[in-house]
Design a protein around this motif. Structure first.
Motif, PDB file in Angstrom:
ATOM      1  N   GLN A  72      65.448 -20.791  30.618  1.00  0.00           N
ATOM      2  CA  GLN A  72      66.510 -20.246  29.551  1.00  0.00           C
ATOM      3  C   GLN A  72      65.876 -19.861  28.190  1.00  0.00           C
ATOM      4  O   GLN A  72      66.465 -19.288  27.421  1.00  0.00           O
ATOM      5  N   GLY A  73      64.468 -20.080  28.248  1.00  0.00           N
ATOM      6  CA  GLY A  73      63.798 -19.521  27.051  1.00  0.00           C
ATOM      7  C   GLY A  73      63.569 -20.543  25.984  1.00  0.00           C
ATOM      8  O   GLY A  73      62.888 -20.389  25.032  1.00  0.00           O
ATOM      9  N   ASN A  74      63.559 -21.958  26.189  1.00  0.00           N
ATOM     10  CA  ASN A  74      63.751 -23.206  25.299  1.00  0.00           C
ATOM     11  C   ASN A  74      62.446 -23.827  25.806  1.00  0.00           C
ATOM     12  O   ASN A  74      62.188 -24.644  26.455  1.00  0.00           O
ATOM     13  N   GLY A  75      61.212 -23.493  25.297  1.00  0.00           N
ATOM     14  CA  GLY A  75      59.892 -23.949  25.579  1.00  0.00           C
ATOM     15  C   GLY A  75      59.069 -24.504  24.422  1.00  0.00           C
ATOM     16  O   GLY A  75      57.775 -24.630  24.728  1.00  0.00           O
ATOM     17  N   ARG A  76      59.433 -24.518  23.550  1.00  0.00           N
ATOM     18  CA  ARG A  76      58.804 -25.101  22.467  1.00  0.00           C
ATOM     19  C   ARG A  76      57.609 -26.175  22.631  1.00  0.00           C
ATOM     20  O   ARG A  76      56.570 -26.343  22.358  1.00  0.00           O
ATOM     21  N   ASN A  77      58.240 -27.175  23.321  1.00  0.00           N
ATOM     22  CA  ASN A  77      57.706 -28.452  23.309  1.00  0.00           C
ATOM     23  C   ASN A  77      57.089 -28.709  24.815  1.00  0.00           C
ATOM     24  O   ASN A  77      56.221 -29.934  25.011  1.00  0.00           O
ATOM     25  N   VAL A  78      56.835 -27.794  25.507  1.00  0.00           N
ATOM     26  CA  VAL A  78      56.499 -27.587  26.844  1.00  0.00           C
ATOM     27  C   VAL A  78      54.667 -27.835  26.692  1.00  0.00           C
ATOM     28  O   VAL A  78      53.999 -27.209  25.690  1.00  0.00           O
ATOM     29  N   SER A  79      54.217 -28.777  27.347  1.00  0.00           N
ATOM     30  CA  SER A  79      52.792 -29.109  27.442  1.00  0.00           C
ATOM     31  C   SER A  79      52.059 -28.115  28.244  1.00  0.00           C
ATOM     32  O   SER A  79      52.420 -27.431  29.062  1.00  0.00           O
ATOM     33  N   ALA A  80      50.715 -28.178  27.868  1.00  0.00           N
ATOM     34  CA  ALA A  80      49.887 -27.002  28.508  1.00  0.00           C
ATOM     35  C   ALA A  80      49.864 -27.332  30.037  1.00  0.00           C
ATOM     36  O   ALA A  80      49.767 -26.597  31.007  1.00  0.00           O
ATOM     37  N   GLU A  81      49.719 -28.769  30.468  1.00  0.00           N
ATOM     38  CA  GLU A  81      49.775 -28.954  31.773  1.00  0.00           C
ATOM     39  C   GLU A  81      50.910 -28.755  32.588  1.00  0.00           C
ATOM     40  O   GLU A  81      50.677 -28.448  33.630  1.00  0.00           O
ATOM     41  N   VAL A  82      52.089 -28.874  32.153  1.00  0.00           N
ATOM     42  CA  VAL A  82      53.197 -28.276  32.739  1.00  0.00           C
ATOM     43  C   VAL A  82      53.037 -26.961  32.935  1.00  0.00           C
ATOM     44  O   VAL A  82      53.511 -26.239  33.787  1.00  0.00           O
ATOM     45  N   LEU A  83      52.642 -26.240  31.938  1.00  0.00           N
ATOM     46  CA  LEU A  83      52.564 -24.517  31.869  1.00  0.00           C
ATOM     47  C   LEU A  83      51.694 -24.304  33.035  1.00  0.00           C
ATOM     48  O   LEU A  83      51.777 -23.356  33.965  1.00  0.00           O
ATOM     49  N   ASP A  84      50.512 -25.177  33.058  1.00  0.00           N
ATOM     50  CA  ASP A  84      49.559 -24.984  34.297  1.00  0.00           C
ATOM     51  C   ASP A  84      50.170 -25.222  35.649  1.00  0.00           C
ATOM     52  O   ASP A  84      49.881 -24.380  36.404  1.00  0.00           O
ATOM     53  N   SER A  85      51.157 -26.254  35.925  1.00  0.00           N
ATOM     54  CA  SER A  85      51.549 -26.462  37.167  1.00  0.00           C
ATOM     55  C   SER A  85      52.587 -25.284  37.544  1.00  0.00           C
ATOM     56  O   SER A  85      52.805 -25.047  38.678  1.00  0.00           O
ATOM     57  N   ILE A  86      53.550 -24.927  36.527  1.00  0.00           N
ATOM     58  CA  ILE A  86      54.298 -23.775  36.762  1.00  0.00           C
ATOM     59  C   ILE A  86      53.472 -22.568  37.113  1.00  0.00           C
ATOM     60  O   ILE A  86      53.837 -21.932  37.963  1.00  0.00           O
ATOM     61  N   ALA A  87      52.476 -22.393  36.572  1.00  0.00           N
ATOM     62  CA  ALA A  87      51.595 -20.998  36.746  1.00  0.00           C
ATOM     63  C   ALA A  87      50.992 -21.269  38.104  1.00  0.00           C
ATOM     64  O   ALA A  87      50.832 -20.058  38.919  1.00  0.00           O
ATOM     65  N   ARG A  88      50.565 -22.247  38.479  1.00  0.00           N
ATOM     66  CA  ARG A  88      50.082 -22.565  40.030  1.00  0.00           C
ATOM     67  C   ARG A  88      51.337 -22.255  40.885  1.00  0.00           C
ATOM     68  O   ARG A  88      51.053 -21.635  41.984  1.00  0.00           O
ATOM     69  N   ALA A  89      52.500 -22.971  40.784  1.00  0.00           N
ATOM     70  CA  ALA A  89      53.634 -22.807  41.519  1.00  0.00           C
ATOM     71  C   ALA A  89      53.933 -21.393  41.723  1.00  0.00           C
ATOM     72  O   ALA A  89      54.341 -20.972  42.822  1.00  0.00           O
ATOM     73  N   LEU A  90      53.984 -20.300  40.603  1.00  0.00           N
ATOM     74  CA  LEU A  90      54.412 -19.078  40.713  1.00  0.00           C
ATOM     75  C   LEU A  90      53.311 -18.204  40.953  1.00  0.00           C
ATOM     76  O   LEU A  90      53.298 -17.007  41.142  1.00  0.00           O
ATOM     77  N   ARG A  91      52.012 -18.822  41.283  1.00  0.00           N
ATOM     78  CA  ARG A  91      50.896 -17.976  41.710  1.00  0.00           C
ATOM     79  C   ARG A  91      50.555 -16.959  40.736  1.00  0.00           C
ATOM     80  O   ARG A  91      50.207 -15.819  41.267  1.00  0.00           O
ATOM     81  N   LEU A  92      50.578 -17.276  39.593  1.00  0.00           N
ATOM     82  CA  LEU A  92      50.361 -16.224  38.411  1.00  0.00           C
ATOM     83  C   LEU A  92      48.724 -15.824  38.248  1.00  0.00           C
ATOM     84  O   LEU A  92      48.145 -16.683  38.844  1.00  0.00           O
TER      85      LEU A  92
END
Length: 304
Positions: A72-92
């Motif tokens: 929904q666009g609320n991502g200020r406090n998201v960690s780099a580790e979580v973004l890495d996990s999401i990127a892997r899941a999405l196969r970016l």
């Protein structure tokens, strides 16, 4: 336990970063099928294209509520580790991963975005010395900052254009002569939009980029279509096939080099395979000099 990301107020005069983040995640999720990631496919019972949020959250190892807030666009406090996990899941891809990080954790480069762009004098001299090699410097927002005589002979004399019109996105989407120039115009258009998307992630506060996107969205249906895909990529080399008004078809290899001391600028140089008809065509253009420049691809007036 997931740390809940918080909403970030949007700066005035730029693109809507929260909307960009939301749509980027949604479109990346929609392009994946359950079987692509080892999940069961329930066929006709699925109501959404691609993966559900629940499935993506499971793959990334975060709670559904957390991922939903991020999408929904609320991502200020998201960690780099979580973004890495999401990127892997999405196969970016690497470029998509970088874009996601820029959108979720912006550095607000407002001052840099407002800074005038110019190619330094030594680079201009280098371009002039690259005799027989079409080359130019391109900066943010696909702005063309400097070029040599051979680039003008191949692509048109940009010196005749107002500075604001020396922009690849404007040329490709608003001028019919550039649509004629590229044999694979669609791919060139895709490449341009992908670059602008990357810029939007790096510079969400840039009002000039926002104005450019707004103008192109109003004036070009093709731009609106491609902008809606939210695709991003970086292309450092390849082949472009052109239809030049003087010498006919050209097949040119290109290499793009980011400047070591200014990652916002790149030098792009073109060459033909030695001994090929395209190499002979470039030699002819070089020998014709000013006459070739005046008859180049961009010699027509811009369309309304």
């Amino acid at each position: 336990m997931d740390q809940q990301p918080e909403a970030v107020p949007e700066p005035a005069g730029g693109l809507d970063r929260r909307a960009e983040l939301s749509e980027f995640l949604r479109t990346r999720r929609a392009r994946l099928k359950p079987e692509d990631v080892g999940l069961p496919d329930y066929g006709r019972h699925r109501r959404v294209p691609g993966l559900r949020r629940e499935e993506l959250a499971q793959l990334a190892g975060v709670s559904v509520a957390y991922y939903t807030r991020l999408e929904q666009g609320n991502g200020r406090n998201v960690s780099a580790e979580v973004l890495d996990s999401i990127a892997r899941a999405l196969r970016l891809t690497d470029a998509e991963h970088a874009h996601l990080t820029h959108l979720a954790k912006p550095k607000h480069k407002k001052k840099q975005a407002a800074r005038p762009q110019q190619a330094r004098a030594s680079l201009r001299q280098l371009l002039d010395l690259m005799d027989g090699v079409p080359a130019y410097i391109v900066g943010r927002r696909t702005e063309i900052l400097a070029w040599n005589r051979m680039a003008a002979a191949v692509f048109g004399d940009w010196a005749e254009l107002p500075p604001a019109e020396r922009n690849w996105a404007r040329l490709v989407f608003l001028r019919p002569d550039y649509r004629e120039l590229y044999l694979d115009w669609e791919q060139k258009a895709i490449d341009i939009v992908c670059v602008l998307r990357m810029d939007a992630g790096c510079y969400p506060d840039d009002p000039r980029l926002s104005a450019l996107v707004g103008e192109l969205s109003v004036k070009s249906e093709n731009f609106r279509r491609l902008w809606a895909t939210h695709d991003v990529k970086e292309k450092s080399h390849g082949v472009k096939r052109l239809r030049h008004p003087l010498v006919g078809e050209l097949s040119l290899n290109f290499e793009s080099f980011r400047l070591a001391d200014d990652g916002e600028q790149s030098m792009v140089a073109y060459h033909a395979e030695p001994g090929s008809p395209s190499a002979e065509a470039l030699r002819l253009l070089a020998s014709w000099g000013t006459d070739a420049t005046r008859a180049g691809a961009g010699s027509q007036a811009p369309s309304a």
